[in-house]
Design a protein around this motif. Sequence first.
Motif: not given
Length: 226
Positions: A191-214
């Motif tokens: 099993g594989a979980v691969q996550g990527g987050v891209s935040v633009a300069q204009a995206a102020q106060k963007a909030d992202s969280h990732q969690m994976a457990k096995a």
Amino acid sequence: LRTLFEPSSSTIANLNLALASEGALIRIPANASVDEPISIHHDGPAAGQMSHTRGFIQLEPGSRATIVETIKADDAGLSTAFLKIDVQDGAHLTHVRILETCAGAIWLGEDAVTLGQNAKYDLTQVQGGEGLVRTELAVTLAGEKSEAHLSGANVGAGAGHFDWRLSLNHPAPETISRLRARSVLGGRSFGAVQGGVSVAQAAQKADSHQMAKALLLSSQAQSVHK
């Protein structure tokens, strides 16, 4: 619908575009609320054969709906699926996908989700069995204060292979994304979980969280989180 039939840089999507022969089109009108879940069911192809589906789901402003998608591959065939989802301003889509594959079955899927202002997308995906499953999900939080909540579970046995790849793009301010993934793997499953987050300069106060457990139930089972 024209954008649904344009080629892209994705190998899976282009293969699906060339060969797709069926699919679903769902449009929820503005400010409509669909109380009962909408069901979409896919049966995998027979052994040695292929199936390719292509779909479009659009929620117009202020609408709400729940989509329950079930995929069952009982033979060693190849399936590809491409799904485009457009959740417009103030709309809310709850999406449940349950995918079961047998040994030798291959399922390759790609989802492209776009969210408008104050839109919300909730995805729960459960995939299991002994086949090979690869899902690529790209979510673009294009509207201010939009939210994406993604939950996934891999349940593997035998030589099952499950690959979940996610791309979360935050071009707008005050957007929220959450990824929660769990894997329970036995036998020689992977099993594989691969996550990527891209935040633009204009995206102020963007909030992202990732969690994976096995949880590995066998010394031969493997899990990769990136």
